[in-house]
Design a protein around this motif. Structure first.
Motif, PDB file in Angstrom:
ATOM      1  N   ASP A 139      -5.136  -5.663  -0.493  1.00 58.26           N
ATOM      2  CA  ASP A 139      -5.468  -5.265   0.879  1.00 58.26           C
ATOM      3  C   ASP A 139      -6.936  -5.639   1.118  1.00 58.26           C
ATOM      4  O   ASP A 139      -7.805  -5.327   0.293  1.00 58.26           O
ATOM      5  CB  ASP A 139      -5.261  -3.750   1.004  1.00 58.26           C
ATOM      6  CG  ASP A 139      -4.845  -3.355   2.405  1.00 58.26           C
ATOM      7  OD1 ASP A 139      -4.920  -4.209   3.301  1.00 58.26           O
ATOM      8  OD2 ASP A 139      -4.462  -2.189   2.594  1.00 58.26           O
ATOM      9  N   SER A 140      -7.216  -6.330   2.229  1.00 57.37           N
ATOM     10  CA  SER A 140      -8.545  -6.936   2.396  1.00 57.37           C
ATOM     11  C   SER A 140      -9.670  -5.903   2.383  1.00 57.37           C
ATOM     12  O   SER A 140     -10.727  -6.145   1.796  1.00 57.37           O
ATOM     13  CB  SER A 140      -8.590  -7.745   3.694  1.00 57.37           C
ATOM     14  OG  SER A 140      -8.272  -6.921   4.783  1.00 57.37           O
ATOM     15  N   GLU A 141      -9.434  -4.736   2.998  1.00 61.61           N
ATOM     16  CA  GLU A 141     -10.483  -3.711   3.043  1.00 61.61           C
ATOM     17  C   GLU A 141     -10.783  -3.193   1.642  1.00 61.61           C
ATOM     18  O   GLU A 141     -11.932  -2.977   1.262  1.00 61.61           O
ATOM     19  CB  GLU A 141     -10.045  -2.525   3.922  1.00 61.61           C
ATOM     20  CG  GLU A 141      -9.845  -2.859   5.383  1.00 61.61           C
ATOM     21  CD  GLU A 141      -8.536  -3.585   5.662  1.00 61.61           C
ATOM     22  OE1 GLU A 141      -7.764  -3.829   4.704  1.00 61.61           O
ATOM     23  OE2 GLU A 141      -8.299  -3.939   6.824  1.00 61.61           O
ATOM     24  N   ASN A 160      -1.810   1.717  10.031  1.00 59.67           N
ATOM     25  CA  ASN A 160      -2.245   0.913   8.888  1.00 59.67           C
ATOM     26  C   ASN A 160      -3.563   1.441   8.333  1.00 59.67           C
ATOM     27  O   ASN A 160      -3.723   1.613   7.123  1.00 59.67           O
ATOM     28  CB  ASN A 160      -2.365  -0.556   9.297  1.00 59.67           C
ATOM     29  CG  ASN A 160      -2.741  -1.442   8.133  1.00 59.67           C
ATOM     30  OD1 ASN A 160      -2.165  -1.332   7.049  1.00 59.67           O
ATOM     31  ND2 ASN A 160      -3.739  -2.298   8.313  1.00 59.67           N
ATOM     32  N   LYS A 161      -4.502   1.748   9.249  1.00 61.27           N
ATOM     33  CA  LYS A 161      -5.800   2.260   8.763  1.00 61.27           C
ATOM     34  C   LYS A 161      -5.626   3.637   8.159  1.00 61.27           C
ATOM     35  O   LYS A 161      -6.275   3.994   7.178  1.00 61.27           O
ATOM     36  CB  LYS A 161      -6.803   2.274   9.910  1.00 61.27           C
ATOM     37  CG  LYS A 161      -8.229   2.037   9.517  1.00 61.27           C
ATOM     38  CD  LYS A 161      -8.468   0.824   8.617  1.00 61.27           C
ATOM     39  CE  LYS A 161      -7.890  -0.453   9.164  1.00 61.27           C
ATOM     40  NZ  LYS A 161      -8.082  -1.630   8.291  1.00 61.27           N
ATOM     41  N   LYS A 210       0.803  -1.227   0.000  1.00 63.26           N
ATOM     42  CA  LYS A 210       0.000   0.000   0.000  1.00 63.26           C
ATOM     43  C   LYS A 210       0.831   1.270   0.000  1.00 63.26           C
ATOM     44  O   LYS A 210       0.384   2.314  -0.446  1.00 63.26           O
ATOM     45  CB  LYS A 210      -0.960  -0.010   1.189  1.00 63.26           C
ATOM     46  CG  LYS A 210      -0.320   0.064   2.543  1.00 63.26           C
ATOM     47  CD  LYS A 210      -1.320  -0.270   3.636  1.00 63.26           C
ATOM     48  CE  LYS A 210      -1.519  -1.764   3.733  1.00 63.26           C
ATOM     49  NZ  LYS A 210      -2.511  -2.182   4.718  1.00 63.26           N
ATOM     50  N   GLU A 260      -4.456   3.222   4.848  1.00 63.13           N
ATOM     51  CA  GLU A 260      -5.537   2.659   4.025  1.00 63.13           C
ATOM     52  C   GLU A 260      -6.561   3.711   3.604  1.00 63.13           C
ATOM     53  O   GLU A 260      -7.207   3.568   2.567  1.00 63.13           O
ATOM     54  CB  GLU A 260      -6.217   1.506   4.776  1.00 63.13           C
ATOM     55  CG  GLU A 260      -5.302   0.298   4.846  1.00 63.13           C
ATOM     56  CD  GLU A 260      -5.910  -0.917   5.517  1.00 63.13           C
ATOM     57  OE1 GLU A 260      -5.229  -1.956   5.563  1.00 63.13           O
ATOM     58  OE2 GLU A 260      -7.062  -0.849   5.995  1.00 63.13           O
TER      59      GLU A 260
HETATM   60 MG    MG Z   1      -5.807  -3.961   5.296  1.00 61.66          MG
END
Ligand code: MG
Ligand code: NDP
Length: 390
Positions: free
Chosen positions: A149-151, A216-217, A124, A220
């Protein structure tokens, strides 16, 4: 004809998961190139199993032993960070899996986008620091940027239920990490072991620390701005400790479309590899009845300073995200090395952002210069660590 896959960072957590997905998908997917930074034995094992045409070792201090380590390998062995750009632009490659950690993956991600490849991107940080360059390169060449990235995979899947103009909000979920219920003092003084103890996901060390700070968020949020061309005020973050709802899209009619699954990166990796199709997967299906309930709460931006900063930084398209990311990378490294306390990670990032003046529309070279400047700021601050920070 088989799909030819290059995995940059094949020795890491995402890289190894990607290889397991390819094992399960069968001969339709052929691994043609792999890369490692320092894990040479692991790369040698992977090379023996997958017989790619190329392997690359990016850490030149480890490359000198490559001849001996890869003695049984008949393909081409490349070394140095430029070798990733070469692999990302290989003529015969269809899909480039970007699974390197950090800004180091930027030149290769950009090369893959310029070369018109399908870019399956877990890494990311390049999107955070060079989202403008990467998305412009992909638009120009026709490359597809597919999130791992899962989100973002969840958002990408949910977006298929409507048009971009019909999106009211994107809701990124976050587990809250190991310090969701910790006091600020407990968090500030957390040990490396505590910070690496993620409640739901098994990942590489850097992103695990980023999950503990919630950087991380924050990264994201910026990643979502670029991948989905969204203004930051359309992005919300919701704490969801079970990590089952991977993210949601709310449309203007009030419908919320979510993607759910077990917390296993093989699911979004596989979707990026098989998109637009779906294939039988190796991950366990979700058994909601065993979970019984799913919980959601609003994050406390005072508790997680990273998130507050992330929303701010995401509003600027210039160099602030570069500084935000590079300062974090340097600070996380210092924390993992035992040089600073956990709480000092955010102090160092805050400091770098404060002494930086934002610049817009940067070239790759300018971005990399600012990245280096921020790392130097952290290093200089660490040199006076005892007098300035403690
Ligand atoms: Mg993620
Ligand atoms: P790991 O630390 O497990 O793996 C990183 C990979 O990159 C390894 O192959 C490593 O090589 C290589 N590498 C490290 N430094 C460099 C460098 N300077 N130049 C080139 N290659 C390098 O990380 P993860 O797999 O956890 O994460 C990879 C990316 O995916 C990150 O950007 C992360 O944010 C993102 N991501 C990860 C998730 C996860 O579940 N792990 C989930 C969502 C996103 P070696 O090991 O040989 O030294």
């Amino acid at each position: 004809m088989s799909k030819k896959v290059v995995i940059l960072g094949s020795t890491g957590s995402i890289g190894r998961n990607a290889l397991q997905v390819i094992d399960a998908l069968g001969p339709e997917y052929e691994v043609i190139a792999l890369s490692a930074h320092t894990s040479l034995d692991r790369l040698a094992e992977q090379a023996e199993k997958y017989r790619p045409r190329y392997i690359a070792v990016t850490d030149t201090s480890s490359a000198h032993i490559s001849k001996q380590t890869f003695s049984g390998f008949s393909g081409t062995v490349l070394s140095g960070s430029d070798s990733l750009v070469e692999l990302a632009s290989l003529k015969q490659a269809d899909i480039i899996v970007c699974a390197v950690v950090g800004a180091a993956g930027l030149p290769a991600a950009l090369a893959a986008a310029k070369a018109g490849k399908t870019v399956a991107i877990a890494n990311k940080e390049p999107l955070v620091i060079a989202g403008e360059l990467l998305t412009a390169a992909a638009r120009q060449s026709g490359a597809k940027l597919l999130p791992i990235d899962s989100e973002h995979s969840a958002v990408f899947q949910a977006m298929q239920a409507g048009n971009p103009q019909e999106v009211r909000k994107v809701i990124l979920t976050a587990s809250g990490g190991p310090f969701r219920n910790a006091t600020l003092e407990e968090m500030n003084n957390a040990t490396v072991e505590q910070a690496l103890n993620h409640p739901t996901w098994d990942m590489g060390p850097k992103i695990t620390i980023d999950s503990a700070t919630m950087m991380n968020k924050a990264l994201e949020i910026i990643e979502a701005v670029w991948l989905f061309d969204l203004p930051v005020d359309k992005i919300d973050v919701l704490i969801h400790p079970e990590s089952v709802v991977h993210s949601m899209v709310e449309f203007i009619d009030g419908s919320v479309i979510a993607q759910l699954g077990t917390p296993d990166m093989k699911v979004p990796i596989q979707y990026a590899l098989t998109y637009p199709q779906r294939r039988e997967g190796i991950s366990e299906g979700l058994q909601l009845h065993k979970l019984g309930q799913l919980n959601f709460q609003t994050p406390d931006l005072n508790h997680f300073r990273a998130l507050a900063l992330g929303f701010e930084v995401a509003k600027t398209s210039g160099s602030a995200p570069v500084v935000f990311n590079a300062a974090n990378e340097a600070a996380v490294e210092a924390f993992l090395d035992g040089q600073i306390r956990f709480g000092q990670i955010m102090e160092l990032i805050d400091h770098c952002l404060q002494v930086h003046s934002n610049q817009e529309h940067l070239t790759l070279e300018e971005l990399l210069e600012i990245d280096a400047w921020a790392r130097q700021q952290v290093a200089a601050r660490l040199d006076h660590n005892t007098t300035v920070i403690n």
